[in-house]
Write an enzyme that holds these catalytic residues in place. Structure first.
Site, PDB file in Angstrom:
ATOM      1  N   GLU A 163       0.842  -1.204   0.000  1.00  0.00           N
ATOM      2  CA  GLU A 163       0.000   0.000   0.000  1.00  0.00           C
ATOM      3  C   GLU A 163       0.875   1.251   0.000  1.00  0.00           C
ATOM      4  OE1 GLU A 163      -2.098  -0.837   3.605  1.00  0.00           O
ATOM      5  OE2 GLU A 163      -3.114  -2.579   2.735  1.00  0.00           O
ATOM      6  N   SER A 170      -5.856  -3.792   0.942  1.00  0.00           N
ATOM      7  CA  SER A 170      -6.467  -5.129   1.001  1.00  0.00           C
ATOM      8  C   SER A 170      -5.394  -6.113   1.461  1.00  0.00           C
ATOM      9  CB  SER A 170      -6.978  -5.538  -0.385  1.00  0.00           C
ATOM     10  OG  SER A 170      -7.896  -4.619  -0.900  1.00  0.00           O
ATOM     11  N   GLU A 171      -5.179  -6.165   2.743  1.00  0.00           N
ATOM     12  CA  GLU A 171      -4.030  -6.942   3.234  1.00  0.00           C
ATOM     13  C   GLU A 171      -4.130  -8.433   2.901  1.00  0.00           C
ATOM     14  OE1 GLU A 171      -5.451  -4.540   5.118  1.00  0.00           O
ATOM     15  OE2 GLU A 171      -3.809  -3.106   5.315  1.00  0.00           O
ATOM     16  N   HIS A 223      -1.119   0.767  16.153  1.00  0.00           N
ATOM     17  CA  HIS A 223      -0.110   1.094  15.136  1.00  0.00           C
ATOM     18  C   HIS A 223       1.297   1.147  15.723  1.00  0.00           C
ATOM     19  CE1 HIS A 223      -3.757   2.427  13.061  1.00  0.00           C
ATOM     20  NE2 HIS A 223      -3.084   2.374  11.936  1.00  0.00           N
TER      21      HIS A 223
END
Lengths: 326, 346
Positions: free
Chosen positions: A29, A59-60, A129
């Protein structure tokens, strides 16, 4: 020899392998035209073009699955998962697909891929994160797991990971991206499964990984200067395979061991290493192994709180001093 | 298209018209193709029946998902492929392996957990592979193979070949999220992948209508501008015709396509499922009126392309192949414990 940031080393490491082998492709990404959210892959798109360096949708699962699908045919994808926390979004591929294919297929299927990811805290990004999730991957049979602490190792271990026939999870530490280091000119190819003694010493062994390596080194200097304690610091570098020879050899000389881990305490990588030490080197020890870790809580966002939970130079120094002088 | 009718009856208000309807004119097969399809489908049927028996006898353990009833789908699709095309599917994979030309002995020996099984006993029913035959598994997690098949197609395009990836999944998997990530990526990058949705009417024990807000699964690519077609998956001719169009579409660089195969699974989800969620009559109706093998058999006879005797001979030959596989899989030694430590990532 040139001075390079850890961030630039990522791009150089990938470029080195892409220039060598047309089967190496790179996607993730915002990694191509934008050059990566951490600017670690700037220039690759311009150098190798849109066929080999691709921005993907967010869209992992598709990123991981497509990487493995391509790898099954012999391509060597390097795929980025922007934050390692997002492994949880696509863990089926990391836990169930990559690591099982060779074993379940009687060696027919190869999975020569590398997943690069931004790991670790220090940027105040909060609990979703900032995590250090190397232990999530270490526990799965069939994955190789590396976490370089400096620019030279980034390039050399990237090369080793790309050239390895098995899936390698490549943890880059977000807080190390701006850090500079000396890097030799020319091709650099390192070896997976090798730890590095980054500071020799005789009184205790400190095992550290990624961002914890510079902290352990600084603590070792302080311990020497202020308390006359001479620590050996080992950059573990590779959790799987694990260089037990270097680790146990060090403990045979120093007779004390400390781990410095950014992952949460329960089932952190140090717990496994301490367990190996208990099995293999119990009688070499003059005292109990000590683990210096982040506590078993989600990571907070505020500066003062995040700083309070990660192992610091101060905490490492104090813990080692108290353990050795008690 | 009784299966499709049954589905329409059970579906909610799906008012959109089908994009294409293959029921109108089904192109015939040649005598040779009908005979080949008959043999292939019969091999799968008899193999699966034998596997079911051997499971009942305790010779096969673990999971065992039988393909009985769905034979026309993979056999028809396989008739449209060429060397270098890839096939990947989920856990109901025995039929796909046989259709790809994998050795029935090796498949059966994997089911019985023996030394000469395709994965030497380390895969089992859901995890077998033959790179040589273009079969990339055999995947146990519902829907996981869809991004993998998309990646196979990526590699074909990257290498500039005109090969296609045939990526099978079921009506159950059609509700998994990674399917839609794959659809988007495949269309965005124009990847040569045929998504074959084997709609056998039940995802485990829950019917399509009870699990899916919209039951016309071939329309699931619409948001990504991926064309879709629903196909009578009980008619091998219809499958082949739709497959040929889809393969051409992909080889010519038009990106992905979806084929929804309306089919029916005669047995339970796995051997441990008594399938009490449907009536005996429902199963019987499909069996007697729409069986994929009986359809071919009837055409072979009525066209006088084969006599009862000829078909008996084929049946005997297929039974012999299956019995040989069963015999082999029963007497092949169990794997050496040392096998545990081969093909390990270290």
């Amino acid at each position: 020899m040139a001075e390079l940031t850890y961030r630039d080393a990522v791009a150089r490491g990938i470029a080195q392998e892409m220039a060598r082998d047309p089967d190496v492709i790179f996607f993730g990404e915002d990694v191509a035209k934008p050059g990566g959210v951490f600017k670690a892959t700037v220039g690759l798109y311009e150098q190798f073009g849109p066929k080999r360096v691709r921005d993907t949708p967010i869209s992992e699962q598709a990123i991981m699955g497509a990487a493995m699908g391509a790898a099954m045919t012999g391509l060597k994808p390097i795929a980025e998962i922007m934050f390692s926390d997002f492994f949880a979004v696509c863990f089926d591929y990391i836990a169930n697909e990559f690591p099982k294919s060779r074993y379940m297929s009687n060696g027919q299927l190869k999975c020569p891929l590398v997943v690069r990811t931004g790991n670790g805290a220090g940027s105040r990004f909060g609990a979703q994160h900032s995590q250090s999730v190397e232990n999530w991957c270490m526990m799965i049979p069939g994955l190789k797991v590396v976490a370089p602490s400096n620019p030279r190792d980034v390039i050399g271990l990237m090369a080793a990971a790309v050239r390895d026939p098995d899936p390698v999870i490549f943890f880059e530490h977000k807080s190390l991206y701006p850090v500079k280091g000396e890097v030799p000119d020319g091709e650099i190819v390192d070896t997976l499964g090798t730890a590095a003694i980054v500071r020799p010493g005789k009184d205790a062994s400190i095992l550290a990984l990624a961002l914890m390596v510079p902290r352990a080194l600084e603590a070792a200097e302080r311990l020497k200067a202020e308390h006359g304690i001479d620590c050996e610091v080992i950059d573990v570098r590779s959790l799987v395979p694990l260089d037990t020879q270097t680790i146990l050899g060090s403990i045979a000389r120093t007779h004390r061991v400390f781990t410095v881990e950014e992952n949460p305490r329960l089932c952190g990588w140090g717990a496994e290493i301490v367990s190996i030490i208990a099995d293999e080197a119990f009688y070499d020890l003059d005292g109990p192994p000590v683990r210096i870790t982040t506590p078993h809580i989600p990571l907070p966002a505020a500066d003062v709180l995040e700083d309070a939970v990660l192992p610091t130079v101060q905490r490492i120094t104090e813990t080692v001093r108290r353990s050795l002088q008690s | 298209m009784a299966v499709a009718d049954a589905q329409k009856k059970s579906s909610r208000a799906d008012t959109a018209a089908p994009e294409t309807d293959t029921a109108a004119a089904v192109p015939p097969l040649t005598q040779e193709q009908e005979l080949s399809a008959y043999r292939q489908m019969l091999l799968i049927r008899r193999f699966e029946e034998k596997a079911g028996q051997m499971y009942g006898m305790g010779l096969i353990g673990g999971f065992c998902h039988l393909y009985i009833g769905q034979e026309a789908v993979v056999v028809g699709m396989q008739m449209t492929l060429k060397d270098g095309d890839e096939v990947i599917t989920g856990y109901r994979d025995h039929g796909h392996m046989l259709a790809c030309g994998m050795d029935p002995k090796g498949v059966m020996a994997e089911l019985t957990g023996r030394q000469h099984g395709y994965s030497k006993g380390k895969g089992g029913s859901m995890h077998m592979f033959s790179v040589e035959k273009g079969f990339f598994g055999g995947h146990g997690i519902v829907g996981a193979q869809v991004p993998l098949g998309t990646g196979l197609a990526f590699a074909n395009k990257y290498r500039g070949s005109d090969n296609v990836s045939v990526t099978y999944f079921g009506d159950g998997a059609a509700n998994q999220g990674q399917v839609y990530e794959s659809f988007n990526m495949a269309k965005l990058w124009m990847l040569p992948v045929i998504y074959v949705i084997e709609n056998n009417q039940y995802g485990m024990g829950t019917s399509v209508a009870r699990a899916s807000a919209t039951t016309h699964l071939y329309m699931r690519g619409r948001a990504h501008d991926i064309p879709g077609e629903h196909v009578d998956g009980m008619d091998v001719r219809a499958v082949k015709a739709a497959g040929e169009k889809a393969v051409k579409w992909c080889r010519e660089g038009n990106g992905p396509i979806i084929l929804e195969m309306l089919t029916y699974r005669y047995r339970g989800h796995s051997m441990s499922d008594p399938a009490k969620y449907r009536t005996r009559e429902e199963v019987e109706k499909v069996r007697t009126e729409h069986d994929p093998i009986e359809q071919v058999r009837a055409r072979l006879l009525s066209n006088k392309w084969a006599s009862e005797d000829d078909l008996k001979k084929i049946d005997a030959a297929v039974r012999a192949t299956v019995n040989e596989a069963a015999e082999f899989a029963t007497h092949d030694p169990e794997p050496d414990p040392a096998e545990l430590w081969t093909d390990v990532v270290r």
